[in-house]
Write a protein that holds these residues in place. Structure first.
Motif, PDB file in Angstrom:
ATOM      1  N   MET A 141       6.907 -10.177  -0.819  1.00 30.52           N
ATOM      2  CA  MET A 141       6.954  -9.138  -1.683  1.00 30.52           C
ATOM      3  C   MET A 141       6.863  -9.494  -3.185  1.00 30.52           C
ATOM      4  N   TYR A 148       4.959  -4.661  -1.208  1.00 29.10           N
ATOM      5  CA  TYR A 148       5.003  -5.704  -0.041  1.00 29.10           C
ATOM      6  C   TYR A 148       3.426  -5.802   0.253  1.00 29.10           C
ATOM      7  N   MET A 192       7.792  -1.246   3.399  1.00 29.55           N
ATOM      8  CA  MET A 192       7.981  -2.628   3.798  1.00 29.55           C
ATOM      9  C   MET A 192       7.634  -2.715   5.196  1.00 29.55           C
TER      10      MET A 192
END
Length: 375
Positions: free
Chosen positions: A243, A258, A274
């Motif tokens: 990330m 991400y 994410m």
């Protein structure tokens, strides 16, 4: 390779760089990779223990700060100081005790140094201490099993003139290499690590792939830095995801992006979700550390690979590709090893020689090692 072929390959690489620029859009920054370049790291040699950083037997005599046993030792730089961030710390314990345990337990402590000569070990200038001179716990924890057993900082970074520690709230230590986390978060210090504030956000779920991190600043084309963070779940059996966040936005949960793979032009894709993150290194990874190395001009990743020891991989960009793992320290060379943390401030011969912290379960303290990279 024959000389003419080598020259042709080098010329082709230069032309490719000129034509395509760096993946990710930063044409001038090799940290963001050049497509088509080969791996160059062929091996690691000259492994040696340089010294001991913590414990009563170390030159630093950290028992004077009530640090008789501790582990980890990830590093972050701020101005002329390097901070060594330790995990569970004990002030008194039997001389023959193996692993964590003892009295005067603190979940985390910090030592600091301005030492610029890593070849003879690390001399700590001091530790962050309380009013009676003992190393103080910086991020308090409940110390209740199956609730919050401890808070372990996984890595830190200087940003916007402050210090930030990424940490995991461990709810339970399980079988070797396995533990449960309640969540992962960030703490902030604005007074040179003396005091820390636990931020309400950002936070990541304890069962996510973003519980333990290794951050590194990378400049964009306009000179503004992003912080890239290589991430793994709680424990030592997950792979690595990636990330990033702009340095100015480090405290904004919604600013983190991400890595989700490459587009049809080979450039990285980023998502605000994410759950869309893609694995960049598929392995059993524990206590990872990632730095840019000027000798190989590549990224280096070290981590504990269960059953084998500490390994190193070479990366052509933050998202890869990443080379096969090479042995850095085997479990036969150093039984009970873990926590191999690098810092780009500590190398020699333009990065050919690297220095790194390594924890040993017996005697549960942090040691200083070196090795040489072979191209």
């Amino acid at each position: 390779m024959k000389p003419k072929a080598g020259l042709a390959a080098a010329a082709a690489a230069i032309l490719l760089f000129a034509a395509s620029g760096c993946a990710g859009g930063a044409k001038e920054n090799p940290m963001l990779g050049v497509s088509g370049e080969p791996f160059v790291l062929k091996g690691i040699s000259g492994l040696a223990q340089v010294g001991q950083i913590t414990g009563a037997e170390s030159p630093n005599k950290t028992d004077r700060y009530a640090v008789y046993g501790t582990d980890l030792g990830s590093m972050m730089n701020a101005r002329d100081r390097t901070y060594f961030v330790f995990g569970d710390t004990f002030g008194e314990r039997p001389a023959d005790q193996i692993g964590g345990g003892g009295s005067y337990w603190r979940s985390n402590t910090i030592g600091y140094t301005t030492d610029k000569t890593p070849e003879d070990g690390i001399a700590l200038d001091g530790m962050i201490v309380d009013e009676i001179g003992t190393a103080k716990e910086l991020l308090p924890s409940k110390k209740i099993d199956y609730d919050e057993m401890t808070k372990i900082p996984t890595h830190g970074v200087e940003a916007n003139g402050a210090l930030y520690l990424y940490y995991m709230s461990v709810s339970h230590w399980g079988d070797p290499g396995k533990w449960d986390a309640g969540y992962a978060g960030i703490a902030k210090s604005t007074d040179d690590a003396q005091n820390w504030t636990l931020l309400d956000a950002p936070k990541w779920p304890g069962d996510s792939a973003f519980v333990q991190v290794s951050p590194y600043k990378v400049k964009n084309e306009d000179g503004t830095p992003d912080i890239y963070l290589w991430c793994i779940p709680a424990g030592r059996f997950g792979g690595v995801k990636l990330m990033k966040v702009a340095e100015t936005d480090i405290e904004r949960q919604d600013a983190y992006r991400y890595y989700t793979g490459k587009d049809d032009k080979g450039k990285p894709r980023w998502s605000a979700d994410m759950n869309e993150a893609e694995t960049v290194v598929d392995d059993t990874v524990g206590e990872l550390s990632v730095v840019w190395n000027p000798y190989v001009k590549r990224w280096l990743m070290t981590y504990l690979k269960e059953g084998r020891g500490v390994v190193m991989r070479e990366g052509l960009s933050p998202w890869g590709p990443w080379g096969e793992p090479l042995d850095l320290v085997t479990k036969e060379q150093q039984p009970g090893l873990y926590g191999p943390f690098m810092n780009d401030r500590y190398n020699a011969q333009d990065g050919k020689t690297i220095y790194f912290a390594l924890s040993l379960w017996d005697p549960y303290n942090v040691f200083w090692f070196k090795a040489s990279l072979e191209k």
